[in-house]
Design a protein around this motif. Structure first.
Motif, mmCIF file in Angstrom:
data_model
loop_
_atom_site.group_PDB
_atom_site.id
_atom_site.type_symbol
_atom_site.label_atom_id
_atom_site.label_comp_id
_atom_site.label_asym_id
_atom_site.label_seq_id
_atom_site.Cartn_x
_atom_site.Cartn_y
_atom_site.Cartn_z
ATOM 1 N N SER A 88 36.247 35.025 41.289
ATOM 2 C CA SER A 88 36.838 36.053 40.438
ATOM 3 C C SER A 88 35.721 36.877 39.806
ATOM 4 O O SER A 88 34.692 36.339 39.392
ATOM 5 C CB SER A 88 37.694 35.404 39.347
ATOM 6 N N ILE A 89 35.924 38.192 39.743
ATOM 7 C CA ILE A 89 34.912 39.058 39.145
ATOM 8 C C ILE A 89 34.721 38.732 37.668
ATOM 9 O O ILE A 89 33.609 38.782 37.132
ATOM 10 C CB ILE A 89 35.307 40.541 39.309
ATOM 11 N N MET A 90 35.809 38.343 37.014
ATOM 12 C CA MET A 90 35.756 37.993 35.593
ATOM 13 C C MET A 90 36.343 36.601 35.407
ATOM 14 O O MET A 90 37.185 36.152 36.185
ATOM 15 C CB MET A 90 36.536 39.021 34.761
ATOM 16 N N GLY A 91 35.868 35.915 34.373
ATOM 17 C CA GLY A 91 36.355 34.570 34.102
ATOM 18 C C GLY A 91 37.780 34.564 33.581
ATOM 19 O O GLY A 91 38.330 35.595 33.196
ATOM 20 N N GLY A 92 38.383 33.394 33.578
ATOM 21 C CA GLY A 92 39.746 33.242 33.079
ATOM 22 C C GLY A 92 40.339 31.920 33.519
ATOM 23 O O GLY A 92 39.659 31.074 34.119
ATOM 24 N N HIS A 93 41.610 31.737 33.194
ATOM 25 C CA HIS A 93 42.323 30.530 33.576
ATOM 26 C C HIS A 93 43.144 30.771 34.847
ATOM 27 O O HIS A 93 43.762 31.829 34.991
ATOM 28 C CB HIS A 93 43.250 30.067 32.446
ATOM 29 N N GLU A 115 44.394 34.552 34.562
ATOM 30 C CA GLU A 115 44.867 35.129 33.295
ATOM 31 C C GLU A 115 43.788 34.986 32.225
ATOM 32 O O GLU A 115 43.139 33.941 32.124
ATOM 33 C CB GLU A 115 46.142 34.424 32.850
ATOM 34 N N ASP A 116 43.616 36.085 31.403
ATOM 35 C CA ASP A 116 42.657 35.996 30.298
ATOM 36 C C ASP A 116 42.840 37.219 29.390
ATOM 37 O O ASP A 116 43.143 38.328 29.872
ATOM 38 C CB ASP A 116 41.223 35.961 30.825
ATOM 39 N N PRO A 117 42.657 37.041 28.068
ATOM 40 C CA PRO A 117 42.798 38.179 27.135
ATOM 41 C C PRO A 117 41.798 39.303 27.394
ATOM 42 O O PRO A 117 42.068 40.460 27.033
ATOM 43 C CB PRO A 117 42.537 37.534 25.766
ATOM 44 N N PHE A 119 41.159 40.758 30.024
ATOM 45 C CA PHE A 119 41.744 41.773 30.922
ATOM 46 C C PHE A 119 42.519 42.809 30.086
ATOM 47 O O PHE A 119 42.492 44.013 30.376
ATOM 48 C CB PHE A 119 42.673 41.134 31.945
ATOM 49 N N ILE A 120 43.181 42.317 29.049
ATOM 50 C CA ILE A 120 43.913 43.214 28.136
ATOM 51 C C ILE A 120 42.929 44.131 27.425
ATOM 52 O O ILE A 120 43.152 45.342 27.313
ATOM 53 C CB ILE A 120 44.731 42.401 27.109
ATOM 54 N N GLN A 121 41.823 43.543 26.959
ATOM 55 C CA GLN A 121 40.826 44.313 26.229
ATOM 56 C C GLN A 121 40.214 45.404 27.105
ATOM 57 O O GLN A 121 40.017 46.549 26.647
ATOM 58 C CB GLN A 121 39.718 43.380 25.723
ATOM 59 N N LEU A 122 39.961 45.094 28.381
ATOM 60 C CA LEU A 122 39.368 46.068 29.299
ATOM 61 C C LEU A 122 40.310 47.257 29.505
ATOM 62 O O LEU A 122 39.874 48.421 29.508
ATOM 63 C CB LEU A 122 39.047 45.389 30.630
ATOM 64 N N GLN A 123 41.606 46.978 29.644
ATOM 65 C CA GLN A 123 42.578 48.062 29.834
ATOM 66 C C GLN A 123 42.725 48.882 28.556
ATOM 67 O O GLN A 123 42.858 50.120 28.602
ATOM 68 C CB GLN A 123 43.931 47.467 30.242
ATOM 69 N N GLN A 124 42.703 48.184 27.424
ATOM 70 C CA GLN A 124 42.796 48.877 26.133
ATOM 71 C C GLN A 124 41.592 49.796 25.942
ATOM 72 O O GLN A 124 41.747 50.955 25.523
ATOM 73 C CB GLN A 124 42.861 47.848 25.004
ATOM 74 N N ASP A 125 40.403 49.299 26.281
ATOM 75 C CA ASP A 125 39.191 50.121 26.142
ATOM 76 C C ASP A 125 39.285 51.357 27.029
ATOM 77 O O ASP A 125 38.849 52.452 26.627
ATOM 78 C CB ASP A 125 37.954 49.303 26.536
ATOM 79 N N TYR A 126 39.860 51.193 28.198
ATOM 80 C CA TYR A 126 39.992 52.325 29.107
ATOM 81 C C TYR A 126 40.920 53.387 28.535
ATOM 82 O O TYR A 126 40.598 54.587 28.538
ATOM 83 C CB TYR A 126 40.508 51.862 30.473
ATOM 84 N N LEU A 127 42.083 52.952 28.025
ATOM 85 C CA LEU A 127 43.050 53.909 27.480
ATOM 86 C C LEU A 127 42.493 54.628 26.256
ATOM 87 O O LEU A 127 42.690 55.841 26.084
ATOM 88 C CB LEU A 127 44.353 53.193 27.138
ATOM 89 N N VAL A 128 41.799 53.877 25.376
ATOM 90 C CA VAL A 128 41.205 54.489 24.180
ATOM 91 C C VAL A 128 40.132 55.492 24.581
ATOM 92 O O VAL A 128 40.063 56.610 24.048
ATOM 93 C CB VAL A 128 40.624 53.406 23.249
ATOM 94 N N ILE A 193 50.126 47.503 30.376
ATOM 95 C CA ILE A 193 48.935 46.639 30.240
ATOM 96 C C ILE A 193 49.316 45.209 30.566
ATOM 97 O O ILE A 193 50.358 44.722 30.115
ATOM 98 C CB ILE A 193 48.359 46.738 28.808
ATOM 99 N N ARG A 194 48.495 44.521 31.331
ATOM 100 C CA ARG A 194 48.816 43.131 31.704
ATOM 101 C C ARG A 194 47.630 42.202 31.468
ATOM 102 O O ARG A 194 46.483 42.642 31.412
ATOM 103 C CB ARG A 194 49.256 43.056 33.173
ATOM 104 N N SER A 195 47.945 40.938 31.343
ATOM 105 C CA SER A 195 46.923 39.929 31.022
ATOM 106 C C SER A 195 46.462 39.156 32.269
ATOM 107 O O SER A 195 45.606 38.282 32.157
ATOM 108 C CB SER A 195 47.483 38.936 30.000
#
Length: 383
Positions: A88-93, A115-117, A119-128, A193-195
């Motif tokens: 996986s490119i990013m860590g998670g469960h 799944e990992d929070p 991913f939510i933060q990355l999408q939020q940063d993109y939208l902002v 947005i998804r987790s």
């Protein structure tokens, strides 16, 4: 008195020498008789009735274009370039695993879900950042208009331009990060947005190993699956030293496994290792001409290689008989006499057998039909 002793001694010496000479002659006679008997032992004399019963026919060595069939064995392997470790490119469960070891999959199929929070933060940063970029764009446009009429300073315009450029670069970087984890940034909104992210299959193949389980936390460096691309399937075949010169790159071969020996697949030699190992063999590498699910990594296989030879001197197969692990033919000596002589053979096909060092047989009449019957008569004679 002395003369008497000399005479006696001389007579004794002559007698001894005569005895030795006679013994050597006797040994020579025994050797010659033994040799003669051995030769006679390999000759069979037939009567007229036996000739008619056996039906002996003769032939001579003949020039033939023959094909050599080489049998090879080996294992199915996979080229290292076609064994892939998926992470996986990013860590998670690990939320779910959608395949099992040995299962086949198609390119683009979802292998697992992580799944990992973050991913939510990355999408939020993109939208902002996207919203900030739009604001910076409007401000930059306004400052250009004001600067054109000298209503604002050049420094203010440069600051607005720098801010716009920074947000554009940041947005592009976030967009690429989202692309890597399988999220389409262009269609992203605050409502979708998804987790979770999906781990997709990079090609079609089958699962060799699964190295994680549900609920496990993984780091970007952790391998989740080992995948095998069947396009990289290779056949590693052992070639013995006396056959190495007959195996060439590009040769078409037939391969089969021990479970289905009658079901043969086409393959082609693609590489030959230029090295003879301690066991007196080399390795030839082949590839299947078409994908075949019956061949799997680690499977033992057999192969047949047909090699066309040059003109060679040969005899009909029925002329060559085997006795006590050696090959023989019968030479027609004339007068209904036939002599069994050893022969070195090479390649064989359905009708003829190559004669190695055939010059000795060029002017001889060799029994074709009836050779085995002559062997039986010769054995009965010996008994």
């Amino acid at each position: 008195m002395n003369l008497k002793y000399i005479i006696i001694f001389s007579a004794s010496t002559i007698l001894a020498l005569s005895s030795c000479s006679g013994k050597k002659d006797e040994e020579k006679t025994v050797y010659e008789n033994t040799k003669f008997k051995e030769e006679e032992h390999n000759i069979v004399q037939l009567s007229d009735q036996q000739i008619r019963s056996v039906g002996v026919t003769t032939t001579t060595v003949q020039e033939k274009t023959m094909q050599k069939l080489i049998l090879l064995n080996g294992k199915v392997e996979i080229a290292p370039s076609h064994i892939s470790s998926v992470s996986s490119i990013m860590g998670g469960h690990i939320k779910s695993i959608n395949v099992i070891s040995g299962s086949r999959f198609s390119k683009g199929q979802v292998l697992a879900i992580v799944e990992d929070p973050q991913f939510i933060q990355l999408q939020q940063d993109y939208l902002v950042t996207r919203a900030q970029l739009e604001s910076a764009r409007l401000n930059f446009t306004r400052q250009k208009e004001l600067n054109a009429s000298k209503a604002s300073s050049d420094k203010t315009l440069q600051t607005a331009q720098a801010e716009y450029t920074t947000f554009a670069a940041t947005l592009k970087g976030l967009e690429q990060k989202l692309k890597i984890i399988g999220i389409n940034a262009q269609g992203l909104t605050s409502s979708n947005i998804r987790s979770r992210i999906n781990i997709y299959a990079p090609f079609s193949g089958f699962v060799s190993k699964i190295l994680v389980n549900n609920g496990q936390y993984i780091n970007p460096s952790d391998t989740l699956f080992e995948l095998i691309n069947p396009a990289g399937l290779l056949l590693e075949l052992k070639v013995f030293e006396n056959d190495v010169n007959d195996i060439k790159n590009g040769q078409e071969i037939l391969v089969y496994n021990n479970q289905n020996p009658d079901k043969k697949a086409n393959a082609k030699i693609v590489s030959i290792v230029p090295n003879i190992e301690d066991g007196g063999s080399s390795i030839a590498v082949a590839k299947l001409s078409a994908p075949n699910p019956e061949f799997m990594k680690g499977m033992y296989i057999n192969a047949e290689v047909t090699v066309s030879s040059l003109y060679t001197l040969s005899l009909p197969n029925e002329s060559v008989i085997s006795f006590e692990n050696k090959n023989y033919v019968f030479e027609d000596l004339g007068n209904k006499k036939y002599k069994m002589i050893p022969i070195n053979t090479g390649i064989s096909d359905d009708h003829f057998t190559e004669v190695v060092k055939a010059d000795h047989f060029k002017n001889k009449r060799i029994v074709q039909k009836g050779a085995y019957s002559l062997l039986m008569l010769l054995k009965n004679k010996a008994e």
